[in-house]
Design a protein around this motif. Structure first.
Motif, PDB file in Angstrom:
ATOM      1  N   GLY A 130       0.784  -1.230   0.000  1.00 44.73           N
ATOM      2  CA  GLY A 130       0.000   0.000   0.000  1.00 44.73           C
ATOM      3  C   GLY A 130       0.815   1.278   0.000  1.00 44.73           C
ATOM      4  N   ALA A 131       2.138   1.165  -0.199  1.00 45.96           N
ATOM      5  CA  ALA A 131       3.016   2.328  -0.057  1.00 45.96           C
ATOM      6  C   ALA A 131       2.743   3.403  -1.107  1.00 45.96           C
ATOM      7  CB  ALA A 131       4.471   1.894  -0.110  1.00 45.96           C
ATOM      8  N   TRP A 132       2.501   3.003  -2.348  1.00 43.15           N
ATOM      9  CA  TRP A 132       2.305   3.987  -3.406  1.00 43.15           C
ATOM     10  C   TRP A 132       1.057   4.824  -3.158  1.00 43.15           C
ATOM     11  CZ3 TRP A 132       4.139   7.191  -6.538  1.00 43.15           C
ATOM     12  CH2 TRP A 132       3.449   7.680  -7.642  1.00 43.15           C
ATOM     13  N   LYS A 133      -0.045   4.183  -2.799  1.00 42.49           N
ATOM     14  CA  LYS A 133      -1.266   4.931  -2.510  1.00 42.49           C
ATOM     15  C   LYS A 133      -1.082   5.820  -1.288  1.00 42.49           C
ATOM     16  CE  LYS A 133      -4.718   1.927  -4.673  1.00 42.49           C
ATOM     17  NZ  LYS A 133      -5.937   1.094  -4.455  1.00 42.49           N
ATOM     18  N   LYS A 134      -0.329   5.330  -0.306  1.00 43.80           N
ATOM     19  CA  LYS A 134      -0.057   6.135   0.891  1.00 43.80           C
ATOM     20  C   LYS A 134       0.723   7.394   0.513  1.00 43.80           C
ATOM     21  CE  LYS A 134       1.312   3.976   4.636  1.00 43.80           C
ATOM     22  NZ  LYS A 134       2.198   3.303   5.634  1.00 43.80           N
ATOM     23  N   PHE A 135       1.710   7.225  -0.360  1.00 47.01           N
ATOM     24  CA  PHE A 135       2.492   8.380  -0.808  1.00 47.01           C
ATOM     25  C   PHE A 135       1.611   9.394  -1.529  1.00 47.01           C
ATOM     26  CE2 PHE A 135       4.664  10.420  -4.401  1.00 47.01           C
ATOM     27  CZ  PHE A 135       5.589  11.185  -3.724  1.00 47.01           C
ATOM     28  N   GLN A 136       0.775   8.927  -2.429  1.00 46.13           N
ATOM     29  CA  GLN A 136      -0.113   9.829  -3.168  1.00 46.13           C
ATOM     30  C   GLN A 136      -1.013  10.616  -2.223  1.00 46.13           C
ATOM     31  OE1 GLN A 136      -1.551   6.515  -5.753  1.00 46.13           O
ATOM     32  NE2 GLN A 136      -1.287   7.963  -7.422  1.00 46.13           N
ATOM     33  N   LYS A 137      -1.582   9.938  -1.244  1.00 49.61           N
ATOM     34  CA  LYS A 137      -2.472  10.597  -0.286  1.00 49.61           C
ATOM     35  C   LYS A 137      -1.718  11.625   0.553  1.00 49.61           C
ATOM     36  CE  LYS A 137      -5.767   6.758   0.147  1.00 49.61           C
ATOM     37  NZ  LYS A 137      -6.306   5.704   1.059  1.00 49.61           N
ATOM     38  N   LEU A 138      -0.503  11.272   0.960  1.00 48.97           N
ATOM     39  CA  LEU A 138       0.283  12.189   1.791  1.00 48.97           C
ATOM     40  C   LEU A 138       0.633  13.460   1.032  1.00 48.97           C
ATOM     41  CD1 LEU A 138       1.835  12.730   4.443  1.00 48.97           C
ATOM     42  CD2 LEU A 138       3.819  11.611   3.390  1.00 48.97           C
ATOM     43  N   VAL A 139       1.126  13.306  -0.203  1.00 46.83           N
ATOM     44  CA  VAL A 139       1.548  14.467  -0.986  1.00 46.83           C
ATOM     45  C   VAL A 139       0.359  15.335  -1.393  1.00 46.83           C
ATOM     46  CG1 VAL A 139       2.655  15.180  -3.139  1.00 46.83           C
ATOM     47  CG2 VAL A 139       3.663  13.358  -1.776  1.00 46.83           C
ATOM     48  N   ASN A 140      -0.785  14.730  -1.567  1.00 52.84           N
ATOM     49  CA  ASN A 140      -1.972  15.508  -1.912  1.00 52.84           C
ATOM     50  C   ASN A 140      -2.605  16.174  -0.692  1.00 52.84           C
ATOM     51  OD1 ASN A 140      -2.377  15.321  -4.809  1.00 52.84           O
ATOM     52  ND2 ASN A 140      -2.710  13.144  -4.516  1.00 52.84           N
ATOM     53  N   ALA A 141      -2.243  15.713   0.505  1.00 58.56           N
ATOM     54  CA  ALA A 141      -2.840  16.261   1.724  1.00 58.56           C
ATOM     55  C   ALA A 141      -1.954  17.296   2.413  1.00 58.56           C
ATOM     56  CB  ALA A 141      -3.154  15.132   2.714  1.00 58.56           C
ATOM     57  N   GLU A 142      -0.631  17.194   2.242  1.00 59.63           N
ATOM     58  CA  GLU A 142       0.305  18.072   2.948  1.00 59.63           C
ATOM     59  C   GLU A 142       1.153  18.855   1.948  1.00 59.63           C
ATOM     60  OE1 GLU A 142       0.023  18.330   6.111  1.00 59.63           O
ATOM     61  OE2 GLU A 142      -1.162  16.532   6.556  1.00 59.63           O
ATOM     62  N   ASP A 143       1.642  19.997   2.387  1.00 60.07           N
ATOM     63  CA  ASP A 143       2.540  20.811   1.564  1.00 60.07           C
ATOM     64  C   ASP A 143       3.987  20.464   1.887  1.00 60.07           C
ATOM     65  OD1 ASP A 143       0.476  22.211   0.289  1.00 60.07           O
ATOM     66  OD2 ASP A 143       0.338  23.650   1.934  1.00 60.07           O
ATOM     67  N   PHE A 144       4.812  20.381   0.856  1.00 56.36           N
ATOM     68  CA  PHE A 144       6.225  20.049   1.016  1.00 56.36           C
ATOM     69  C   PHE A 144       7.087  21.054   0.262  1.00 56.36           C
ATOM     70  CE2 PHE A 144       4.159  16.007   1.829  1.00 56.36           C
ATOM     71  CZ  PHE A 144       4.917  15.450   2.845  1.00 56.36           C
ATOM     72  N   VAL A 145       8.346  21.151   0.693  1.00 60.62           N
ATOM     73  CA  VAL A 145       9.340  21.974   0.001  1.00 60.62           C
ATOM     74  C   VAL A 145      10.614  21.164  -0.165  1.00 60.62           C
ATOM     75  CG1 VAL A 145       8.432  24.176   0.857  1.00 60.62           C
ATOM     76  CG2 VAL A 145      10.206  22.973   2.166  1.00 60.62           C
ATOM     77  N   SER A 146      11.502  21.649  -1.017  1.00 56.65           N
ATOM     78  CA  SER A 146      12.816  21.027  -1.181  1.00 56.65           C
ATOM     79  C   SER A 146      13.745  21.500  -0.068  1.00 56.65           C
ATOM     80  CB  SER A 146      13.411  21.407  -2.534  1.00 56.65           C
ATOM     81  OG  SER A 146      13.718  22.798  -2.562  1.00 56.65           O
ATOM     82  N   LEU A 147      14.905  20.862   0.043  1.00 59.76           N
ATOM     83  CA  LEU A 147      15.910  21.299   1.015  1.00 59.76           C
ATOM     84  C   LEU A 147      16.357  22.727   0.705  1.00 59.76           C
ATOM     85  CD1 LEU A 147      16.582  18.880   2.887  1.00 59.76           C
ATOM     86  CD2 LEU A 147      18.952  19.122   2.169  1.00 59.76           C
TER      87      LEU A 147
END
Length: 290
Positions: A251-268
């Protein structure tokens, strides 16, 4: 502040999955494009020699290219001079590939610890200004439990100063553990990861594409294990690595998709520009070489 990072090496070690990695990378890039978010992709110098198209593809989407060593040899298994040669070669290859300076670094297996703090001096000599190699707890290859900071900090090693982005921790039964990368990302429920992120000032996710593909990794032979991990391939060591490599893959791929669509991220690189480094904790490390 949530940082998203990837360690790009899998093409070199799992040749049978190259097409799957190609497909998944494109999907990751498409998701990040849609969310208008950037990540840092820490790449092996060896990737430039064998799969330069992958590095150029990532760079073409505007993501930061960082260095992940030349061929994934752990820093704790290198001398100062060997590490310097390895880092210079990988940084030079990556810079030639993308046509701009490489300023961020992550050691293979977070293999910077109390016995090789000289690595920070090596990185500075190679033009690196920000690092994400510290695992501030115990780890399979050592870790750095007494590092002294759980959020971005200024490392001082002799005359060297380095901006450090340690791996984010959570507390489980009194023990500090990572939760948002690698096997931990696959193990912990999405709800828990999001809860910790939303109640923290700092989080950093670190993923390999092999963390996200559903295919299970095979049980390594002693020869395969020792060639990659450069340590004795006992049956116990190989069994532990097999479990860590395969837990939660389905289930890792779906978990990743949900996380990235739910939270904001930035690069280093973006995070570096957000942080007020004058207020960041300073970690002073003793200066020794071996």
């Amino acid at each position: 502040m949530n940082i998203l990072s990837f360690d790009i090496e899998d093409w070199c070690f799992e040749k049978s999955l190259v097409e799957e990695y190609d497909r998944m990378l494109q999907e990751i890039l498409d998701i990040l494009d849609a969310r208008q978010m950037k990540a840092t992709f820490f790449c092996l110098g060896r990737m430039v020699e064998e799969f330069p198209r992958v590095i150029k593809q990532i760079h073409a989407h505007g993501h930061e290219i960082g260095c992940h060593s030349q061929s994934h040899k752990w820093l704790k298994k290198m001398s100062y001079e060997e590490c310097l040669e390895d880092t210079r070669k990988s940084v030079d290859l990556l810079e030639q590939c993308v046509g701009e300076k490489v300023e961020s670094y992550r050691a293979p297996a977070f293999s910077v610890g109390p016995n090789n703090c000289w690595a920070f001096e090596v990185l500075e000599r190679c033009g690196i200004i920000r690092d994400s190699s510290v695992y501030p707890s115990t780890h399979a290859v050592g870790g750095f439990p007494d590092f002294g900071a759980l959020e971005p900090a200024k490392v001082v090693y002799g005359s060297t100063q380095m901006k450090e982005f340690p791996i984010a921790m959570t507390q489980i039964f009194g023990k500090k553990m990572a939760y948002s990368g690698g096997g931990y990302f696959r193990f912990f429920p999405l709800m828990y990861m999001r809860y910790v992120m939303n109640h923290s000032n700092y989080a950093i996710s670190y993923l390999h594409l092999t963390d996200l593909v559903p295919e299970k990794k095979a049980f390594k032979s002693r020869k395969e294990y020792e060639a990659y991990y450069r340590e004795p391939g006992t049956i116990t060591a190989r069994a532990k690595r097999y479990f860590r490599s395969n837990v939660g893959k389905k289930g890792a791929w779906k978990k990743f998709q949900k996380l990235v669509n739910a939270e904001d991220f930035v690069s280093l690189k973006e995070a570096d520009g957000i942080i007020d480094w004058d207020k960041a904790r300073q970690v002073v490390l003793s200066s020794t070489k071996s």
